[in-house]
Design an enzyme around this catalytic site. Sequence first.
Site, PDB file in Angstrom:
ATOM      1  N   VAL A 147       0.831  -1.202   0.000  1.00  0.00           N
ATOM      2  CA  VAL A 147       0.000   0.000   0.000  1.00  0.00           C
ATOM      3  C   VAL A 147       0.867   1.254   0.000  1.00  0.00           C
ATOM      4  O   VAL A 147       1.964   1.279   0.553  1.00  0.00           O
ATOM      5  CB  VAL A 147      -0.962   0.037   1.214  1.00  0.00           C
ATOM      6  CG1 VAL A 147      -1.889  -1.157   1.213  1.00  0.00           C
ATOM      7  CG2 VAL A 147      -0.197   0.093   2.536  1.00  0.00           C
ATOM      8  N   CYS A 148       0.362   2.294  -0.676  1.00  0.00           N
ATOM      9  CA  CYS A 148       0.938   3.634  -0.606  1.00  0.00           C
ATOM     10  C   CYS A 148      -0.234   4.609  -0.633  1.00  0.00           C
ATOM     11  O   CYS A 148      -1.387   4.194  -0.510  1.00  0.00           O
ATOM     12  CB  CYS A 148       1.925   3.879  -1.752  1.00  0.00           C
ATOM     13  SG  CYS A 148       1.151   4.013  -3.373  1.00  0.00           S
ATOM     14  N   GLN A 149       0.012   5.895  -0.811  1.00  0.00           N
ATOM     15  CA  GLN A 149      -1.084   6.855  -0.724  1.00  0.00           C
ATOM     16  C   GLN A 149      -1.895   6.957  -2.008  1.00  0.00           C
ATOM     17  O   GLN A 149      -3.119   6.990  -1.977  1.00  0.00           O
ATOM     18  CB  GLN A 149      -0.539   8.235  -0.342  1.00  0.00           C
ATOM     19  CG  GLN A 149      -1.606   9.197   0.180  1.00  0.00           C
ATOM     20  CD  GLN A 149      -2.240   8.705   1.473  1.00  0.00           C
ATOM     21  OE1 GLN A 149      -1.598   8.069   2.304  1.00  0.00           O
ATOM     22  NE2 GLN A 149      -3.517   9.003   1.654  1.00  0.00           N
ATOM     23  N   LEU A 169      -4.196   4.331  -0.651  1.00  0.00           N
ATOM     24  CA  LEU A 169      -4.966   4.547   0.578  1.00  0.00           C
ATOM     25  C   LEU A 169      -5.902   5.749   0.490  1.00  0.00           C
ATOM     26  O   LEU A 169      -6.829   5.866   1.295  1.00  0.00           O
ATOM     27  CB  LEU A 169      -4.008   4.717   1.760  1.00  0.00           C
ATOM     28  CG  LEU A 169      -3.179   3.474   2.119  1.00  0.00           C
ATOM     29  CD1 LEU A 169      -2.213   3.792   3.261  1.00  0.00           C
ATOM     30  CD2 LEU A 169      -4.076   2.302   2.500  1.00  0.00           C
TER      31      LEU A 169
END
Length: 238
Positions: free
Chosen positions: A147-149, A176
């Site tokens: 996951v990242c932004q 995210l």
Amino acid sequence: MAAGGLGTCCWSTLSYTSHFRVRTSSLVVKAPRGRLVTGRPLRQSFVIKAEVKYVNSEEAKQLVAVEGYSIVDVRDTSQFERAHIKSCYHVPLFIENKDNDIGTIIKRTLHNNFSGLFYGLPFTKPNPEFVETVKSQLPPESKVLIVCQEGLRSSAAADKLDRAGFENIACITSGLQSVKPGTFESVGSTELQDAGKAGLVTVQGDISRVLGAILVCAFLFITFFPDLAEKIIGLIPV
């Protein structure tokens, strides 16, 4: 088959490794007077790669809860501290660049006066130990949700881990920022979807409201007290 005193035949064998299927072919040429000439083996390699799964936030939740995927958060430390999924692994794909050569100092200064000031983004460089750090915490056969932004860093991280031998990799398509509150149990001062917001852009709404209020008050003052407003304006040095 024979033609002009020459005969040929060939055969091939297949062998497998965990990531490659290798086909080896041998060629035998029957030369005149019964001599056999064996040609060099012909080798062809076919890479068998696992596909990275791209899922939405609800599907990602199911991967973790039902299929046992481990979460690896590859964002920088500042975003991670604002909000992250509880019990995830934090291995940033980029780390803060503290190098002090003249080129880096110039780039860092420009960055801090724009992206850093307005968006709160740190000045970073690729993490040279990213793959090894992940491997030290999770074996390659692990099921990994990255996951990242926004979804870009997780795709880049997935490619690195895929090349390093990880075969069960998934990413949240839009990162995210697309995760609704309550989807995952999170830790931090804000919601997961807002962890990328920092810098002046977070207060631009407040700034606009303050400036708007000042302009409205100035307009009303000039409208209802024109003589007094003219005297005040006359006191301003030109």
